[in-house]
Design a protein around this motif. Sequence first.
Motif, short mmCIF file in Angstrom:
data_model
loop_
_atom_site.label_atom_id
_atom_site.label_comp_id
_atom_site.label_asym_id
_atom_site.label_seq_id
_atom_site.Cartn_x
_atom_site.Cartn_y
_atom_site.Cartn_z
N VAL A 186 0.22 8.19 4.07
CA VAL A 186 -0.46 7.04 3.46
C VAL A 186 -0.64 7.27 1.95
O VAL A 186 -0.46 6.36 1.14
N ALA A 187 -0.94 8.50 1.58
CA ALA A 187 -1.11 8.82 0.15
C ALA A 187 0.21 8.63 -0.60
O ALA A 187 0.22 8.14 -1.74
N ALA B 284 0.64 5.03 -1.28
CA ALA B 284 -0.26 4.56 -2.35
C ALA B 284 0.38 4.85 -3.71
O ALA B 284 0.30 4.03 -4.63
N ARG C 171 3.22 2.45 -4.37
CA ARG C 171 2.66 1.16 -4.78
C ARG C 171 2.37 1.16 -6.28
O ARG C 171 2.68 0.20 -6.98
N LYS D 176 3.68 -2.69 4.82
CA LYS D 176 2.57 -3.17 3.98
C LYS D 176 3.03 -3.40 2.54
O LYS D 176 2.53 -4.29 1.86
N ARG E 246 5.90 -6.53 2.62
CA ARG E 246 5.43 -7.90 2.80
C ARG E 246 5.01 -8.52 1.46
O ARG E 246 5.07 -9.73 1.29
N LYS E 247 4.64 -7.68 0.50
CA LYS E 247 4.30 -8.20 -0.83
C LYS E 247 5.53 -8.75 -1.54
O LYS E 247 5.41 -9.59 -2.41
N ASN F 141 8.78 -12.60 10.92
CA ASN F 141 8.02 -13.58 10.14
C ASN F 141 7.89 -13.19 8.68
O ASN F 141 7.68 -14.02 7.81
N TYR F 142 7.92 -11.88 8.43
CA TYR F 142 7.80 -11.39 7.05
C TYR F 142 9.15 -11.30 6.35
O TYR F 142 9.23 -10.76 5.24
#
Lengths: 235, 99
Positions: free
Chosen positions: A62-63, A66, A69, A118, A121-122, A166-167
């Motif tokens: 997860v880090a 981040a 991102r 995650k 999807r942006k 859908n994404y």
Amino acid sequence: MDQKPGPVTLITGTRKGIGRYLAEYYVALGHQVIGCSRGPQDYSHPAYNHFRVDVTDENQTVAMFAKIRVLHGGLDNLINNAGVASMNHSLLTPMKAVWGVLDTNVAGTFLVCREAVKLMRKRGAGRIVNFVTAAVPLNLEGEAIYVASKAAVASLTRVLARELGNYKITVNAVGPTPIQTDLIRGVPTEKLDALVSRQAIRRYGEFRDVSNVIDFFISPQSDFITGQIIYLGGG
Amino acid sequence: MESEKIVHIIFAVIDETNAELSADWQIEKSKDAILFGNGGKLDSLGIVNFIVAVEDRVLEELGILITLADEQAMSQRNSPFRTVSSLSTYIAELMGRES
């Protein structure tokens, strides 16, 4: 005029073997490549960022996302290459090896997919390519846990394809035949030859066979191709 | 105030979500607005999108990485995703654990 930056592509397991090849291959094609592995990486390039991450560790993974991102603002492609093998008769497979294989190949693949989505999807689009093996359709004896873990990845790929349609995120998988890498270093030659002899095209795979399928899956034109698994060599 | 910032984030996500919903099916921007469950405007996919969008905004605006949808939260009888107010309280709790 500034050149448009290339697609952002995350490849797991880039320290060696297919992953390392893919990192260099997509850098050469103009991608901004992020790689990760448990150990240090000796490849460096201005378009390549490496993270030391164990994909079975949720906090580390997860880090890493981040940081991706912050660095790139999103993600276009995920090539989920990280994997481990245990090639033994089931009666000679310790539970530690069972959990290790399932953890990296199934849980690790799932975790990286979840976090990648995650970011994708942006962007309103994304491509995920998972790794299975030609040993799945061949039900290869002597690799029970490895094959079972990759069969799980095949199912995961098909279910995610439905959940993420859908994404506009596609999820596909490539199933390589044996390629001369560290993954199969400990496997006796006669076992590998037996596997190759059951393929429609009887030769060892090459890195370019794998990148060819990935090129197809991540192509912008492949936005209607999802939930598919391509096994190399006609396995 | 941290709790006001959190409510502001949830309202921003409601704006984003309403843009995708029909005019007669809008989520109200109030602390008592029901998000999910009986009387809520979000279906199961809608709540997934909503939760991920809130996680994104908390990271972007407050610099804190939280995971809202843990197993416990999804199975709680009084779901933290029921209303704006319960979600806001839940996020504040999680942020407290992170810091």
